[in-house]
Scaffold this active site. Structure first.
Site, PDB file in Angstrom:
ATOM      1  N   SER A 141     -15.515  -4.014   5.490  1.00 36.02           N
ATOM      2  CA  SER A 141     -15.147  -4.440   4.140  1.00 36.02           C
ATOM      3  C   SER A 141     -14.629  -5.873   4.183  1.00 36.02           C
ATOM      4  CB  SER A 141     -14.070  -3.512   3.576  1.00 36.02           C
ATOM      5  OG  SER A 141     -12.901  -3.557   4.374  1.00 36.02           O
ATOM      6  N   LYS A 148       0.824  -1.212   0.000  1.00 33.51           N
ATOM      7  CA  LYS A 148       0.000   0.000   0.000  1.00 33.51           C
ATOM      8  C   LYS A 148       0.859   1.264   0.000  1.00 33.51           C
ATOM      9  CE  LYS A 148      -4.245  -1.475  -0.047  1.00 33.51           C
ATOM     10  NZ  LYS A 148      -5.188  -1.077  -1.126  1.00 33.51           N
TER      11      LYS A 148
END
Length: 446
Positions: free
Chosen positions: A283, A235
């Site tokens: 999520s 990320k």
């Protein structure tokens, strides 16, 4: 029913309503507290609106059921945008998702394209097919909302899953494949007319704050596998690569800058790049983190025990999508407003922004975002490693094809030939010698 209760209180008093004291002094305060906490933690909502008719967007991670990607796709389609949804699986679920989205939004300009971000050849096929059109395709934005996270606890923490190209799966999907897609589409992005507002939006994760950068080995091929180490690094490195990519799109790379110094015009498209921190939400990544990839933990721990607390304190996918919608709709990223905000950019690069909770942040919280030399080295080495990986993968595919064709035409071992086969071979050799002798005699006669 509420009217009967009200009239009973007015004419007969509160004593006529059973359990009135319990409802007033216990139930109502508890419900009010829950509603207030839910309202306080749901996050800021996007208030901007924008006409999207005629605009074309490429979306990743949009097929997540009731997730952030599905909410963004629905909102864009509802406003009339043409959507190209990239998916790694072209199955019945994807087809039903597209058809359902068309029916709900009454927008027929929604399409799905095959692009597996864990397969570099698949990414290259999609990008080249997009660029190699006879008429240049319009592109108003790229929204990257996908993500891959492996379990971080127990034995599965040390089970390394690799992509088709041999790269660790989290690094391949979150960073390598994503960067490869953007880097290949760079000519298409730069070719857009200056009056077109092109926006690149990348959804990162709070885990990037724990990540490290490996500029000499961006794919981390030599690093010991630890799941959360690879996830956080993927990320962070993707965010840094996006900053460098934006710098090259706006300012130009070294060749373009040298050409501009000699008098050539440096084309500048109207491009804004936004790194979005959607926050913690319910999520697939959170489900994978809590359940550690096991079904029993998902059913018992996540759905049975923790879900009431998660529902109260953590926002859903629609709430997480608000920051992405803000990055797509806000007029603050338009060319006129960007020029008026000169000198107030987060990284000193016009149009490079960092958004949290529908607010532009004044700065990044990692020092690597301000190290231009580090970003340049990371960018160049990533391009080299991707090129090397593609060559190795292509060589493997070719080597796998050759033996199959050779085994059909030639026997595997000469030792296993029977006597008849060896005699036939010897006879053929004798015939060839006789023919060669005849040809020599014929040449001598001539």
């Amino acid at each position: 029913m509420p009217l009967n209760i009200f009239t009973a209180v007015v004419f007969n008093g509160t004593d006529s309503i059973p359990h009135f004291d319990l409802m007033v002094y216990r139930i109502i305060p508890i419900l009010s507290s829950i509603i207030f906490i839910k309202w306080l933690l749901k996050g800021k909502k996007n208030i901007w609106e924008r006409n999207m008719h005629g605009k074309v967007f490429i979306l990743t991670g949009a097929t997540s059921t009731n997730g952030m990607g599905a909410s963004v796709a629905y909102d864009l389609a509802l406003r009339g945008a043409q959507l190209i949804i990239l998916s790694s699986k072209m199955d019945e679920f994807t087809n039903d998702f597209i058809m359902d989205l068309r029916e709900k939004t009454e927008n027929e300009l929604i399409y799905s394209e095959y692009c597996d971000l864990s397969d570099l050849s698949s990414v290259r096929k999609f990008a080249t097919a997009w660029i190699d059109n006879i008429t240049p395709r319009r592109l108003d934005g790229i929204v990257l909302m996908h993500g891959e996270m492996q379990p971080i606890m127990g034995k599965k923490r040390y089970e390394k899953h690799t992509s088709k190209d041999g790269v660790e799966l989290q690094m391949s999907i979150n960073c390598v494949g994503t960067f490869h897609l953007l880097n290949l589409l760079k000519p298409c992005i730069k070719s857009q007319p200056p009056d077109r507002d092109v926006r690149i939006v990348y959804s990162t994760c709070i885990w990037q704050a724990l990540g490290n950068v490996f500029p000499e080995d961006p794919c981390m091929s030599q690093e010991k596998f630890i799941s959360h180490k690879f996830y956080s690094a993927s990320k962070l490195q993707m965010s840094l690569l996006l900053v460098e990519l934006h710098r090259q799109l706006v300012v130009g790379d070294e060749k373009e800058v040298k050409g501009a110094e000699k008098g050539d015009k440096l084309t500048k498209a109207n491009i804004s790049t936004t790194i979005v921190q959607p926050g913690i939400m319910r999520s697939g990544t959170l489900r994978r983190l809590i359940s550690n990839g096991t079904v029993w933990a998902l059913l018992v721990l996540y759905a049975g025990i923790l879900y009431p607390f998660l529902w109260l304190f953590i926002k859903n996918g629609h709430g997480g999508a608000q920051s992405i919608l803000y990055s797509l709709y806000t007029p603050e990223f338009e060319k006129i407003n960007i020029e008026s905000m000169e000198g107030k950019f987060t990284l000193g690069i016009p149009g490079c922004n960092y958004v949290i909770n529908c607010n532009i942040q004044p700065k990044f919280y990692k020092k690597e975002f301000y190290d231009v030399a580090l970003q340049s080295v990371l960018y160049n080495n990533m391009c080299k490693q991707i090129e090397h990986v593609e060559k190795v993968t292509a060589a493997k595919k070719n080597s796998e094809k050759k033996p199959t064709s050779e085994t059909k035409d030639e026997p595997k071992n000469d030792e296993n030939l029977d006597e008849s086969a060896t005699k036939a071979v010897n006879n053929n050799k004798g015939k060839k010698k006789k023919q060669s002798g005849k040809s020599k005699n014929q040449k001598s006669k001539w």
